[in-house]
Enzyme design. Structure first.
Site, PDB file in Angstrom:
ATOM      1  N   SER A  66      38.399  23.030 -27.405  1.00 40.10           N
ATOM      2  CA  SER A  66      37.165  22.383 -26.959  1.00 40.10           C
ATOM      3  C   SER A  66      36.025  23.396 -26.881  1.00 40.10           C
ATOM      4  O   SER A  66      36.239  24.612 -26.891  1.00 40.10           O
ATOM      5  CB  SER A  66      37.374  21.742 -25.581  1.00 40.10           C
ATOM      6  N   GLU A  98      42.888  28.390 -38.411  1.00 31.73           N
ATOM      7  CA  GLU A  98      42.264  27.074 -38.355  1.00 31.73           C
ATOM      8  C   GLU A  98      40.770  27.095 -38.609  1.00 31.73           C
ATOM      9  O   GLU A  98      40.237  26.242 -39.318  1.00 31.73           O
ATOM     10  CB  GLU A  98      42.516  26.436 -36.984  1.00 31.73           C
ATOM     11  N   GLY A 145      53.371  19.382 -34.576  1.00 35.62           N
ATOM     12  CA  GLY A 145      53.833  18.873 -33.294  1.00 35.62           C
ATOM     13  C   GLY A 145      53.547  19.850 -32.167  1.00 35.62           C
ATOM     14  O   GLY A 145      54.439  20.606 -31.762  1.00 35.62           O
TER      15      GLY A 145
END
Length: 401
Positions: A384, A249, A131
């Site tokens: 991004s 990640e 979240g």
């Protein structure tokens, strides 16, 4: 750069291949098997299969054995990624828990949190969501507004999260919540809370993607609660915890991605030999005979090979104990843009038909179409391309802001 696998790595490869040969039926390797099932049915099959994988000792390859992992090396993880991609094995149903949460809990969690979170997560007994994103925050994580008010030994939660992967199947969610005064700094007063999604104050709603899937959702919190001992890393330390969590990640190598994208490229080449297209003189030729398209396919292959050797370079460095740090952004840029380039060649072969799973009679291209559409998101999520390039410029190359 060292392009060799050790004898131990090769032993592991043989062991994994042997297990996959018996545990992964051929039908589960085919797109048609999954296409015939609903989202919920696909999730249930993947969840059960992955639990069996963990039971067999083929999950958490890099995790310490004390947490139920394999205690493996970076090269063993690369072997695992490649073999799973070659077998077309089901992807994990618990990616956010496995990639983000578990390593963070290992580093920062209390002993009780380690006991209650890590093993159930590894065996898919508990599915975790993340979240972070909120409707009004854009790409600025620190602009979050969800609040947690301390009342006794629990927080009362109100707010909304969006773009939540597995929202409809999640059991718990680790969320960034404002639990204190910011003190003039938007990064302060934030805590990482671990919230039960099976309570009356939490409502998850699906978000349908252009592929028809509902992998994402939005989650609403209305006077939901979270025990005060379900804070990861301490109250008010959420920003620091999030930065550590996100550092896991991008991984150390893109061997698995390279393997998947190369197989996709081969499928596009095979398709180009089947598709006819009009010529300027009114004739018909195979798409594979179009010189412009052939150049596009060749360019995509060159980028794939660059990704492969970059991945081997990174793997060599991490095998020697090097901490990639901000250099990991370079890998994220490369694999996501390579994925886009391969998907663009698929679009070039089919034209506007690439948006339709069955563009011609007797030609089912659901898997390729889904991959092509999904590739559009990979240059956005996880940071991004613009954000990644800023990181590389400032933190790796030392350029001024």
């Amino acid at each position: 750069m060292d392009l060799r696998y050790s004898p131990e790595d090769e032993d592991f490869r043989r062991e994994l291949r042997s297990w996959l040969a018996t545990a992964l039926p051929q039908e589960m390797r085919e797109p048609a098997f999954w296409a015939a099932k609903t989202d919920d049915e696909r999730f249930a099959v993947r969840r059960e299969w992955e639990a069996g994988k963990a039971e067999a000792g083929f999950a958490g390859i890099l995790w310490p054995t004390e947490y139920g992992g394999r205690g493996g090396t970076p090269t063993m993880k690369a072997v695992y990624d490649r073999e799973m991609a070659l077998a077309n094995a089901p992807t994990t149903v618990n990616p956010l828990g496995l990639t983000f949460l578990a390593p963070t809990v290992m580093a920062l969690g209390t002993e009780e949190q380690k006991r209650s979170i890590i093993k159930p997560l590894l065996h898919n007994e508990v599915i975790w969501c993340q979240g972070f994103s909120e409707p009004g925050a854009g790409s600025d994580l620190a602009a979050l507004q969800m609040k947690g008010e301390r009342q006794g030994d629990e927080y009362v939660l109100n707010g909304q999260k969006i773009w939540t992967t597995n929202a409809m199947h999640g059991d718990k969610i680790f969320a960034m919540v404002r639990t204190g005064d910011s003190g003039g700094s938007k990064h302060a007063g934030i805590s990482m809370l671990m919230i039960d999604m099976h309570q009356s104050g939490v409502e998850a709603r699906p978000l349908k993607q252009m592929t028809g899937a509902e992998e994402f959702g939005e989650v609403f919190f209305t006077d939901a609660t979270c025990p005060s001992d379900e804070v990861l890393g301490g109250e008010g330390n959420g920003w620091q915890v999030a930065m550590l969590l996100l550092s896991f990640e991008r991984g150390s190598s893109a061997i698995g991605q390279y393997t998947e994208f190369h197989r996709q490229w081969q499928q596009v080449v095979a398709l180009a030999h089947r598709i006819d297209r009009d010529t300027a003189r009114g004739g018909r030729v195979k798409a594979a005979d179009d010189p412009v398209l052939r150049q596009q396919l060749a360019n995509a292959l060159v980028e794939l090979e660059c990704l492969k050797y970059h991945s081997w370079h990174i793997l060599t460095q991490t095998s020697k104990g090097k901490d990639l740090g901000f250099e990991a952004s370079m890998t994220k840029i490369m694999w996501s843009e390579t994925f886009r380039r391969v998907s663009d060649t698929y679009e070039a072969v089919l034209g506007t038909g690439f948006q339709v799973p069955d563009p011609q009679p007797g030609m089912s291209l659901t898997e390729l179409t889904t991959l092509a559409m999904w590739s559009r998101s990979c240059t956005i999520w996880g940071g991004s391309q613009q954000v990644q390039r800023n990181i590389v410029a400032e933190r790796v190359l030392g350029l001024p802001r």
